[in-house]
Scaffold this motif. Sequence first.
Motif, short mmCIF file in Angstrom:
data_model
loop_
_atom_site.label_atom_id
_atom_site.label_comp_id
_atom_site.label_asym_id
_atom_site.label_seq_id
_atom_site.Cartn_x
_atom_site.Cartn_y
_atom_site.Cartn_z
N UNK A 126 0.84 -1.20 0.00
CA UNK A 126 0.00 0.00 0.00
C UNK A 126 0.88 1.25 0.00
N UNK A 127 0.58 2.17 -0.88
CA UNK A 127 1.53 3.24 -1.21
C UNK A 127 1.87 4.15 -0.02
N UNK A 128 0.91 4.61 0.74
CA UNK A 128 1.23 5.55 1.82
C UNK A 128 2.01 4.87 2.94
N UNK A 129 1.50 3.78 3.45
CA UNK A 129 2.18 3.09 4.54
C UNK A 129 3.57 2.62 4.11
N UNK A 130 3.65 2.13 2.87
CA UNK A 130 4.93 1.67 2.35
C UNK A 130 5.92 2.82 2.20
N UNK A 131 5.43 3.97 1.77
CA UNK A 131 6.31 5.13 1.61
C UNK A 131 6.92 5.53 2.95
N UNK A 132 6.12 5.52 3.99
CA UNK A 132 6.63 5.87 5.32
C UNK A 132 7.68 4.85 5.76
N UNK A 133 7.35 3.57 5.67
CA UNK A 133 8.31 2.53 6.06
C UNK A 133 9.60 2.62 5.25
N UNK A 134 9.45 2.75 3.94
CA UNK A 134 10.62 2.79 3.06
C UNK A 134 11.47 4.02 3.33
N UNK A 181 4.32 -3.29 5.07
CA UNK A 181 3.08 -2.53 5.24
C UNK A 181 1.85 -3.30 4.74
N UNK A 182 2.04 -4.35 3.95
CA UNK A 182 0.90 -5.15 3.48
C UNK A 182 0.16 -5.78 4.64
N UNK A 183 0.85 -6.03 5.74
CA UNK A 183 0.25 -6.73 6.87
C UNK A 183 -0.31 -5.81 7.95
N UNK A 184 -0.18 -4.51 7.78
CA UNK A 184 -0.66 -3.60 8.81
C UNK A 184 -2.18 -3.62 8.89
#
Length: 127
Positions: free
Chosen positions: A91-99, A120-123
């Motif tokens: 997912x783009x937003x959550x992944x962007x923060x993690x990355x 972030x796929x599992x959040x």
Amino acid sequence: MVGLVVVSHSAKAAEGICEVAAQMASNARIEPAGGDEAGLGTSVDRITAAIEAADDGEGVVVLVDLGSAVMNAELAIEMSEGVEARIADAPVLEAAVNAAVESTSKKATLDSVVAAAEEARDYRKLN
């Protein structure tokens, strides 16, 4: 530092996602690639330019929103000569923060940034 590119059908969405991620990791290299010449959509040329701008030789993780963003990001990666880039399936937003947070680590690699994004796929937002 591993760079990041946020691809969205909306320029405003891509810029906003970059803004949120930068709040968590202000030193991250994050480039938005949103919209196309007509407004909503995705542009191979914009994505290619963002990939090249985000790269400092350590690779680029591309985060995408929907459908054609994936296809156009794949084409842009092929067109970005000399840049190692990978699309994160997340997912783009959550992944962007993690990355973004992971990319600022001195030990960050292209693989570790992709892995952080894909976590972030599992959040879950609710129990």
